[in-house]
Design an enzyme around this catalytic site. Structure first.
Site, mmCIF file in Angstrom:
data_model
loop_
_atom_site.group_PDB
_atom_site.id
_atom_site.type_symbol
_atom_site.label_atom_id
_atom_site.label_comp_id
_atom_site.label_asym_id
_atom_site.label_seq_id
_atom_site.Cartn_x
_atom_site.Cartn_y
_atom_site.Cartn_z
ATOM 1 N N HIS A 17 -27.649 -47.387 -12.325
ATOM 2 C CA HIS A 17 -27.229 -46.855 -13.629
ATOM 3 C C HIS A 17 -28.406 -46.891 -14.611
ATOM 4 O O HIS A 17 -28.671 -45.925 -15.321
ATOM 5 C CB HIS A 17 -26.116 -47.717 -14.250
ATOM 6 C CG HIS A 17 -24.804 -47.686 -13.523
ATOM 7 N ND1 HIS A 17 -24.139 -48.832 -13.147
ATOM 8 C CD2 HIS A 17 -24.022 -46.654 -13.120
ATOM 9 C CE1 HIS A 17 -23.004 -48.496 -12.559
ATOM 10 N NE2 HIS A 17 -22.910 -47.193 -12.520
ATOM 11 N N LYS A 41 -9.505 -46.388 -12.273
ATOM 12 C CA LYS A 41 -10.178 -47.493 -11.582
ATOM 13 C C LYS A 41 -9.495 -48.800 -11.976
ATOM 14 O O LYS A 41 -9.971 -49.532 -12.842
ATOM 15 C CB LYS A 41 -11.670 -47.515 -11.923
ATOM 16 C CG LYS A 41 -12.441 -46.392 -11.256
ATOM 17 C CD LYS A 41 -13.942 -46.624 -11.267
ATOM 18 C CE LYS A 41 -14.649 -45.466 -10.591
ATOM 19 N NZ LYS A 41 -16.107 -45.508 -10.764
ATOM 20 N N ARG A 91 -25.693 -39.473 -6.297
ATOM 21 C CA ARG A 91 -26.232 -40.211 -5.151
ATOM 22 C C ARG A 91 -26.112 -39.429 -3.854
ATOM 23 O O ARG A 91 -27.010 -39.345 -3.069
ATOM 24 C CB ARG A 91 -25.504 -41.550 -4.991
ATOM 25 C CG ARG A 91 -25.939 -42.593 -5.971
ATOM 26 C CD ARG A 91 -24.950 -43.709 -6.040
ATOM 27 N NE ARG A 91 -23.688 -43.248 -6.605
ATOM 28 C CZ ARG A 91 -22.698 -44.033 -6.936
ATOM 29 N NH1 ARG A 91 -22.790 -45.319 -6.725
ATOM 30 N NH2 ARG A 91 -21.602 -43.547 -7.465
ATOM 31 N N SER A 129 -21.525 -50.106 -8.062
ATOM 32 C CA SER A 129 -20.924 -51.304 -8.648
ATOM 33 C C SER A 129 -20.046 -52.007 -7.617
ATOM 34 O O SER A 129 -19.971 -53.241 -7.595
ATOM 35 C CB SER A 129 -20.075 -50.929 -9.863
ATOM 36 O OG SER A 129 -20.888 -50.392 -10.868
HETATM 37 P P1 ADP Z 1 -19.879 -46.562 -9.636
HETATM 38 O O1 ADP Z 1 -19.740 -45.271 -8.869
HETATM 39 O O2 ADP Z 1 -21.047 -47.385 -9.187
HETATM 40 O O3 ADP Z 1 -18.611 -47.337 -9.816
HETATM 41 P P2 ADP Z 1 -19.745 -45.546 -12.341
HETATM 42 O O4 ADP Z 1 -18.405 -44.945 -12.288
HETATM 43 O O5 ADP Z 1 -19.972 -46.608 -13.343
HETATM 44 O O6 ADP Z 1 -20.325 -46.145 -11.011
HETATM 45 O O7 ADP Z 1 -20.821 -44.397 -12.431
HETATM 46 C C1 ADP Z 1 -21.299 -43.818 -13.593
HETATM 47 C C2 ADP Z 1 -22.345 -42.790 -13.255
HETATM 48 O O8 ADP Z 1 -23.485 -43.427 -12.690
HETATM 49 C C3 ADP Z 1 -21.928 -41.762 -12.221
HETATM 50 O O9 ADP Z 1 -22.484 -40.519 -12.603
HETATM 51 C C4 ADP Z 1 -22.569 -42.207 -10.943
HETATM 52 O O10 ADP Z 1 -22.846 -41.144 -10.073
HETATM 53 C C5 ADP Z 1 -23.846 -42.800 -11.489
HETATM 54 N N1 ADP Z 1 -24.396 -43.807 -10.609
HETATM 55 C C6 ADP Z 1 -23.783 -44.902 -10.149
HETATM 56 N N2 ADP Z 1 -24.605 -45.607 -9.342
HETATM 57 C C7 ADP Z 1 -25.774 -44.901 -9.298
HETATM 58 C C8 ADP Z 1 -27.016 -45.086 -8.627
HETATM 59 N N3 ADP Z 1 -27.208 -46.123 -7.806
HETATM 60 N N4 ADP Z 1 -27.995 -44.173 -8.824
HETATM 61 C C9 ADP Z 1 -27.768 -43.117 -9.625
HETATM 62 N N5 ADP Z 1 -26.628 -42.881 -10.283
HETATM 63 C C10 ADP Z 1 -25.647 -43.754 -10.125
#
Ligand code: ADP
Length: 164
Positions: A17, A41, A91, A129
């Site tokens: 993130h 979620k 990703r 996460s």
């Molecule tokens: P997660 O999928 O890890 O639960 P979130 O819902 O908090 O994460 O994701 C928020 C944004 O961050 C989304 O656009 C997701 O694609 C992006 N994201 C999550 N992890 C990564 C990563 N390792 N690299 C790039 N973008 C990421």
């Protein structure tokens, strides 16, 4: 002034993130990181307050980045920032399918709202996460997965989880 919104559940914020937030902060004048508190979620590891606190500490070093939270629809939230663009990380193909759908729904609610994607850094394509939560639960080393300053917060919470 160009404004980007980086939304996410950040349960907890990872280096993946943070990589997207840092790169976005170089492209836009201002970045608002929005901790979304959404019903799709359920059973988060951290409360919104805890997530906010960790995100604030993680982005402290970037002067043009601020942090906010919302429990509503992102497309509605974005209306308060005129011309703001949503920036998300991609990703894998599975991210793309979900994001493509979300983008269409967001456009229905707020047609002016654009979404841009940054490809995940090679180092972090595997990182999510949920992986961090799992590693934390089993007491694994979290170095290189999340910002160092929030590792104690996650370890503390994982200990509470394990003792349940
Ligand atoms: P997660 O999928 O890890 O639960 P979130 O819902 O908090 O994460 O994701 C928020 C944004 O961050 C989304 O656009 C997701 O694609 C992006 N994201 C999550 N992890 C990564 C990563 N390792 N690299 C790039 N973008 C990421």
């Amino acid at each position: 002034m160009s404004i980007a919104i980086c939304p996410g559940s950040f349960d907890p914020i990872t280096l993946g993130h943070l990589n997207i937030i840092r790169r976005t902060s170089k492209i836009f004048d201002r970045v608002v990181v929005c901790v979304m508190n959404n019903a799709n979620k359920p059973n988060p590891m951290f409360t919104v307050e805890e997530k906010l606190d960790m995100v604030i500490r993680a982005v402290e070093r970037y002067p043009n980045v601020t942090v906010d939270c919302s429990s509503g629809l992102l497309a509605e939230y974005a209306k308060q920032y005129e011309g703001a663009v949503i920036v998300k990380g991609l990703r894998a193909a599975s991210d793309f399918e979900y994001e493509f759908q979300m983008n269409l729904i967001n456009k229905k609610i707020n047609p002016a709202l654009e979404t841009m994607f940054l490809t995940a850094s090679e180092k972090y394509t595997f990182l999510s996460s949920s992986i961090v939560r799992e590693m934390a639960y089993y007491g694994a080393d979290l170095t290189g997965l999340v910002p160092n300053e929030i590792i104690p917060d996650i370890q503390r919470k994982a200990e509470i989880w394990r003792s349940k």
